[in-house]
Each structure stands twice: as C-alpha cells, then as structure tokens.
Design a protein around this motif. Structure first.
Motif, PDB file in Angstrom:
ATOM      1  N   ALA B  45       4.389  16.292  12.250  1.00 40.18           N
ATOM      2  CA  ALA B  45       4.036  17.118  11.087  1.00 40.18           C
ATOM      3  C   ALA B  45       2.544  16.997  10.786  1.00 40.18           C
ATOM      4  N   ALA B  46       2.027  15.770  10.916  1.00 45.93           N
ATOM      5  CA  ALA B  46       0.611  15.547  10.582  1.00 45.93           C
ATOM      6  C   ALA B  46      -0.323  16.334  11.497  1.00 45.93           C
ATOM      7  N   VAL B  47       0.084  16.477  12.761  1.00 44.80           N
ATOM      8  CA  VAL B  47      -0.788  17.213  13.691  1.00 44.80           C
ATOM      9  C   VAL B  47      -0.323  18.667  13.865  1.00 44.80           C
ATOM     10  N   GLY B  48       0.666  19.086  13.043  1.00 50.12           N
ATOM     11  CA  GLY B  48       1.231  20.429  13.196  1.00 50.12           C
ATOM     12  C   GLY B  48       0.181  21.528  13.141  1.00 50.12           C
ATOM     13  N   GLY B  49      -0.695  21.436  12.142  1.00 45.49           N
ATOM     14  CA  GLY B  49      -1.730  22.473  11.995  1.00 45.49           C
ATOM     15  C   GLY B  49      -2.631  22.537  13.210  1.00 45.49           C
ATOM     16  N   ALA B  50      -3.019  21.346  13.706  1.00 48.55           N
ATOM     17  CA  ALA B  50      -3.910  21.300  14.876  1.00 48.55           C
ATOM     18  C   ALA B  50      -3.204  21.836  16.116  1.00 48.55           C
ATOM     19  N   VAL B  51      -1.911  21.500  16.240  1.00 47.29           N
ATOM     20  CA  VAL B  51      -1.154  21.981  17.418  1.00 47.29           C
ATOM     21  C   VAL B  51      -1.078  23.512  17.396  1.00 47.29           C
ATOM     22  N   LEU B  52      -0.755  24.070  16.227  1.00 47.71           N
ATOM     23  CA  LEU B  52      -0.649  25.534  16.149  1.00 47.71           C
ATOM     24  C   LEU B  52      -2.004  26.190  16.405  1.00 47.71           C
ATOM     25  N   ASP B  53      -3.057  25.565  15.908  1.00 45.66           N
ATOM     26  CA  ASP B  53      -4.411  26.088  16.189  1.00 45.66           C
ATOM     27  C   ASP B  53      -4.680  26.090  17.690  1.00 45.66           C
ATOM     28  N   ALA B  54      -4.314  24.980  18.327  1.00 43.08           N
ATOM     29  CA  ALA B  54      -4.565  24.861  19.773  1.00 43.08           C
ATOM     30  C   ALA B  54      -3.763  25.897  20.555  1.00 43.08           C
ATOM     31  N   LEU B  55      -2.584  26.225  20.031  1.00 47.63           N
ATOM     32  CA  LEU B  55      -1.745  27.224  20.713  1.00 47.63           C
ATOM     33  C   LEU B  55      -2.121  28.653  20.313  1.00 47.63           C
ATOM     34  N   ASP B  56      -3.091  28.816  19.405  1.00 49.10           N
ATOM     35  CA  ASP B  56      -3.475  30.134  18.873  1.00 49.10           C
ATOM     36  C   ASP B  56      -2.290  30.842  18.235  1.00 49.10           C
ATOM     37  N   ILE B  57      -1.561  30.113  17.428  1.00 46.76           N
ATOM     38  CA  ILE B  57      -0.406  30.683  16.739  1.00 46.76           C
ATOM     39  C   ILE B  57      -0.560  30.454  15.243  1.00 46.76           C
ATOM     40  N   THR B  58      -0.373  31.504  14.448  1.00 46.95           N
ATOM     41  CA  THR B  58      -0.412  31.334  12.999  1.00 46.95           C
ATOM     42  C   THR B  58       0.907  30.702  12.547  1.00 46.95           C
ATOM     43  N   PRO B  59       0.879  29.935  11.457  1.00 44.95           N
ATOM     44  CA  PRO B  59       2.129  29.333  10.962  1.00 44.95           C
ATOM     45  C   PRO B  59       3.198  30.387  10.689  1.00 44.95           C
ATOM     46  N   GLU B  60       2.770  31.563  10.236  1.00 50.69           N
ATOM     47  CA  GLU B  60       3.726  32.634   9.916  1.00 50.69           C
ATOM     48  C   GLU B  60       4.482  33.070  11.170  1.00 50.69           C
ATOM     49  N   THR B  61       3.777  33.154  12.276  1.00 46.91           N
ATOM     50  CA  THR B  61       4.426  33.556  13.527  1.00 46.91           C
ATOM     51  C   THR B  61       5.272  32.422  14.089  1.00 46.91           C
ATOM     52  N   PHE B  62       4.786  31.193  13.938  1.00 47.22           N
ATOM     53  CA  PHE B  62       5.525  30.050  14.487  1.00 47.22           C
ATOM     54  C   PHE B  62       6.895  29.910  13.825  1.00 47.22           C
ATOM     55  N   ARG B  63       6.972  30.364  12.560  1.00 52.75           N
ATOM     56  CA  ARG B  63       8.277  30.307  11.873  1.00 52.75           C
ATOM     57  C   ARG B  63       9.343  31.065  12.656  1.00 52.75           C
ATOM     58  N   LEU B  64       8.932  32.107  13.318  1.00 53.05           N
ATOM     59  CA  LEU B  64       9.893  32.899  14.086  1.00 53.05           C
ATOM     60  C   LEU B  64      10.437  32.071  15.256  1.00 53.05           C
ATOM     61  N   ALA B  65       9.555  31.322  15.907  1.00 49.43           N
ATOM     62  CA  ALA B  65      10.010  30.467  17.009  1.00 49.43           C
ATOM     63  C   ALA B  65      10.952  29.391  16.473  1.00 49.43           C
ATOM     64  N   ALA B  66      10.592  28.806  15.322  1.00 49.78           N
ATOM     65  CA  ALA B  66      11.460  27.786  14.721  1.00 49.78           C
ATOM     66  C   ALA B  66      12.815  28.401  14.372  1.00 49.78           C
ATOM     67  N   ALA B  67      12.782  29.625  13.886  1.00 50.98           N
ATOM     68  CA  ALA B  67      14.026  30.306  13.511  1.00 50.98           C
ATOM     69  C   ALA B  67      14.936  30.477  14.721  1.00 50.98           C
TER      70      ALA B  67
END
Lengths: 387, 178
Positions: B45-67
């Motif tokens: 969770a602590a590195v979540g923001g950095a991981v999504l940045d590295a993957l070029d994915i916005t948190p809003e879009t990543f929610r779809l993958a989590a879903a």
C-alpha cells in the motif's frame, strides 16, 4: 511454483487487456498554439465558392469528399469565430465570415422563428443550435449586432421544439409543418441548452433563462433514460452549457449531472490514452479516437474544469479534470499531421494540420473540435503555470 | 475509498471462513503469518502510488483491474467453497507458506492495497487489514467438525458473493471517477 506462474500470467493478462499504460504526451502552451494554428490553417484553406468549406479528404485515395453537412458548417464557423475572439486572428475571422453567405442562402422562416436548413430539407435542431452558438461567438469576436435578429430567430426555433417536460425535439417536418414527435437529436439537445444559456446572458430580460433551466433539469435528470443511453451520454455541448449557466444557474441535480458527465468524459480520456495504432493496444482498445473524438473530449473536460474552478461544489474534481485534459490535448497535438509529415501526402495542403482516421480520412469536424478543445486547454495551462 | 468500503472489500477478499478450512492448526504460525502478511500488504500500500506511476496507470483506471480480480476471486469462492489444502513449510515456516502466502496475501488483497495506496489511503488500508486478519485469527477459535465446516463453507460462499459485489461496485466507481 505453478501457483506463482498462474499469478504472473494473470498479472500479465490484466496489464495487456485491462490496464495497459496510459500514454500522455506533454502538452505545452507553445505546441498547443502551434496545433491550433495548423488546424485553423486547414479550415481557412478550405474556403470554397458559395460560402462553403472543404468537407473531407481521403489521403489514401487522394479523394476530396463531395458530401456536406450544415451542422458541421456551423461548427467550423463557431471554431473560427472562437479563435478570432481569443487571439484576434484576422484570417480566421475572414474565413468564418465567408460561411455566412451559405447560412443566409439556407434559412427557413416560419411564423416567429428561423431555422438553418437547406431547401427541401427538414429543420434539424443541431444545425440551428450550433449556428446560433456560432453567431453569438461572432458577436463576442466582432461586437457587430447585425445578426442579432437571426440569433433570436434561431433560438425561437429551438424554443418552439421544447416540450412540457423541458426536452427538445430534434426535427421539424416541412411536410407536416410540425415538430416530429419522439425524435431527439444526439447533440442538438446540448447545443440548444448552451444556446439558451448564452442568450440569457447576451439578451437579459428576454426570458431565455426559463427554457434554459427547464432543459438543464431535463438533461440532468431524465435525458439518458428518455433518449436511451445506458451510461451518461458524453455530451460536450451540455458541458459548455453547464459552465455557461455557472454556479448561480445550477441546482443540485445539475451539479450531480456535471459530476457524472465529468466521470464519463474522464473515462473516455483514460481509455483513449490506452489505445494505440498498432500492437496489442489496438486489439484490446480498438481504433484510437478520431480528431473529432479527441476534440469533443477535450472541449467537454475544459468546460467542466472551468465550472469546477467557479463552483466550490465541484472543486474536488479540478485537478483530475486538468490531468485528463492535458493528457487528451497532448495526444491530440501528437497525432496531428505536421508540415513535414504532410509532404508525403498526395496533396500536402489537405493533409497538413489534419487528424486522420486509420483508413486515411479526415473531415472538417476532425479539425474543428481539436481547435476548440486546444483553445480551451490553453486557459488551463496558463492557470497552472500561474500557480 | 472509505474505510467501511475497504473493510468489507478486504474481509471479503481475505475470506476468513473459507481460509479457516485450510489453515494450519498451529495458532502461533497463523499469528506470525498474519503479521507477515500485514507487513507485506502495508508495504504494498505504501508504494502503491509509486507502482501505479511506474506502470503509467491512474488510480481511477487501476480500480477496474482490481474490480476484475475481485470478481474472479469472488466467483471462485462462490463455486469452490472448500479450497484445496496448500503445501506447508515445516514448523513456523508455515507462517510464510501457506498462511501469509497464498492464504492471506490473495490477489484481491494485493490489488486492493495497491488501489488504496494509489489513492493515498494507506492508513485506512492498513486499519482494514488489521481487522480482516484479526477475523482470520478469530476463526482459529472455531473447533473444526462436520457441522462447523459446513457453516464455514456457507460463510465462505457468502463472502465470495460479497467480493463479487465489491468488484462490481469498484468497476462502477471506475466508470464514474474522472
């Protein structure tokens, strides 16, 4: 080991199919202005006899389209007047004024209203709505009041199409001399809403606020159900209208609708940023948006960004709207055909400044929408650089 | 995401009822495994923001993958209420395999903690994980038997259904978010 392999494959599948990278090229005031100049150049070079503009061009077949669409004609005038107002561009103004000749040759007058319709054709909501918007933009750009009666006449046509529930019918039949029941215009409704909102400010005291409020409530609460949209319809014209109505003109239902609209435009922006012209992104995300698609998303996001800055009820959306706007605008700038790329086309001047679809086609609205969208993006970029 | 949503989502993804059916009987290993899983998930969770940045994915879009992951995981729990027993390391090694991985650090838990990290909700995610893993520890107090196992399996199915619902809610949120 098998467990880890399955997880790794699952993660790879997710990456490829669900969350490919969102690619957002940088957009700067300089490259946005350059793209605007190239897009307006395409439209200005398209001036043709009779007040017309070049409609479309296929670079694969080297064929200039013989089609025409009066709503898009009005759209071109709108974009050029916008540019003239924002930048004082005299060439853009002259090209926009050229379109008036075609307009005045294609007006249908009936009772107290005037519609923009070709001879023998039914009057459609969108053409008249967008022409009214273009002429209001002309008023802003020139201060000339000579078309005010036409603006009012067009708005009276839109008002005559409005029903008791606030909705507006999309077509008036020459044959029956009545509005065609149960037929709505996909974009005409939002264009009518923006027209009413603009006229309420341009001609205060003439009663345009009431149809605007009734239509805004219909759009916010019933339009998607009545007109058959499963998700919120990504209507950039309604976004313009909401921004025009501003905080004082919007109740809670309209604010809730603005949020939904921001969501669907944001989703479109994110999905578009994942698309590619080849490879797996092409397979899983389909064809990248056309110039018109990129432009409408940019226009809608920019309008809602302006509203979010003005209305504290939407302030939490401002940063995300700006981010999506920068992304889509950056993609628009990147995909425009620059002068060097245009040299490879059979007719470089019909390729330069254009946005082509995968099958090599472009038409006037593929340039007009990005032009308006990038103009609006400049305001966001300027605001961010001033922070 | 709210704490309540994260709590429901993480409890459903951890699925204490279903997990109890295959947890090692050594409570010490379970406690240690929960702590390890909490540390790892907190780190994710602590590195979540950095991981999504590295993957070029916005948190809003990543929610779809989590879903998508939550919905699939929920469907699996709904259909296969009794999971297969996982291989165990000896002694306290069982805390690592199978307790921490794969029983507690499920794909759903990892996706949810990454999502929360992307939204800067690290503390909320860790708080919800503490509750979810505490529920897993509480299930070790249940004495296994035919009747208890049947109830645990039913509870596992119910949480599977809840996980599908959470996935759908997350997908809808992804569509509505800017």
């Amino acid at each position: 080991m098998i467990y880890i392999a399955v997880l790794a494959l699952g993660a790879l599948g997710l990456r490829v199919m669900v969350v490919p990278a969102e690619v957002c090229p940088a957009v700067t005031p300089a490259n946005a202005r350059g793209a605007i100049a190239e897009a307006s150049g395409w439209l200005e070079r398209g001036v043709r006899p009779g007040g017309l503009y070049t409609y479309g061009y296929n670079r694969k077949d080297d064929a200039v389209s013989q089609d025409y669409n009066i709503t898009r004609h009005a759209g071109v005038m709108f974009g050029l007047y916008q540019l003239a107002e924002e930048t004082g561009d005299e060439k853009a103004l002259a090209a926009a004024e050229h379109g008036l000749m075609f307009v005045h040759a294609n007006l249908l007058r009936n009772g107290g209203w005037t519609a923009f319709a070709e001879p023998g054709q039914d009057a459609r909501l969108g053409a008249s709505g967008l022409l009214a918007i273009a002429l209001v933009q002309r008023r802003f750009a020139t201060g000339d009041e000579s078309e005010d009666d036409l603006i009012r006449g067009l708005a009276h046509f839109l008002a005559a199409q409005q029903q008791a529930d606030g909705s507006v019918l999309g077509r008036w039949s020459r044959e029956t001399e009545r509005a065609v029941p149960d037929e709505y215009a996909k974009f005409g409704t939002g264009q009518a809403l923006w027209t009413f909102a603009l006229l309420d400010k341009l001609f205060p005291g003439e009663g345009w606020g009431q149809p605007a409020r009734r239509l805004a409530r219909y759009v916010a609460t019933r339009r998607d159900d009545v007109e058959g949209y499963v998700l919120t319809f990504p209507d950039h014209w309604s976004a313009y209208a909401l921004a025009e109505l501003g905080p004082d003109g919007l109740g809670e239902p309209e604010i809730a609708y603005a949020r939904e609209l921001a969501g669907i435009l944001g989703l479109n922006s994110r999905l578009e940023s994942q698309s590619g012209q080849g490879g797996l992104n092409r397979v899983f995300r389909g064809e990248p948006a056309s110039g018109a698609g990129l432009g409408t998303v940019t226009e809608g996001l920019a309008a809602l960004w302006r509203l979010s800055v003005a209305d504290p009820r939407l302030a939490d959306l401002t940063d995300n709207l700006a981010a999506r706007l920068r992304c889509t605008a950056g993609r628009a700038v990147e995909r425009q055909i620059d002068p060097f790329e245009a040299e490879n086309a059979p007719r470089p001047l019909l390729a330069r400044g254009a946005w082509f679809t995968e099958d090599g086609y472009t038409q006037m609205d593929h340039q007009r929408h990005p032009l308006s969208g990038l103009l609006a993006t400049l305001e966001v970029l300027d605001a961010e650089s001033a922070r | 995401m709210s704490f309540a949503f994260l709590l429901v989502a993480l409890v459903a993804s951890t699925n204490p009822c279903r997990v109890r059916l295959v947890l090692p009987e050594r409570r010490q290993a379970v406690v240690l495994g929960a702590l390890i899983a909490l540390g790892v998930a907190g780190g994710v969770a602590a590195v979540g923001g950095a991981v999504l940045d590295a993957l070029d994915i916005t948190p809003e879009t990543f929610r779809l993958a989590a879903a998508v992951v939550l919905a699939l995981e929920g469907a699996r729990a709904l259909v296969l209420a009794r999971p297969a027993r996982e291989p165990e390391l000896h002694g306290l090694g069982a805390a690592l395999v199978p307790v921490a991985f794969p029983l507690l650090l499920t794909p759903g838990v990892v996706m949810l903690t990454l999502t929360a990290g992307g939204d800067d909700d690290v503390a909320l995610a860790v708080g919800a994980l503490v509750v979810a893993f505490a529920l897993v520890l509480l299930t070790t107090l249940i004495r296994r038997g035919a009747r208890a196992d049947a109830l645990l399996a039913a509870g596992g199915r119910l949480l599977g259904a809840a996980e599908i619902a959470v996935g759908v809610a997350l997908a809808v949120q992804s569509v509505h978010d800017v």
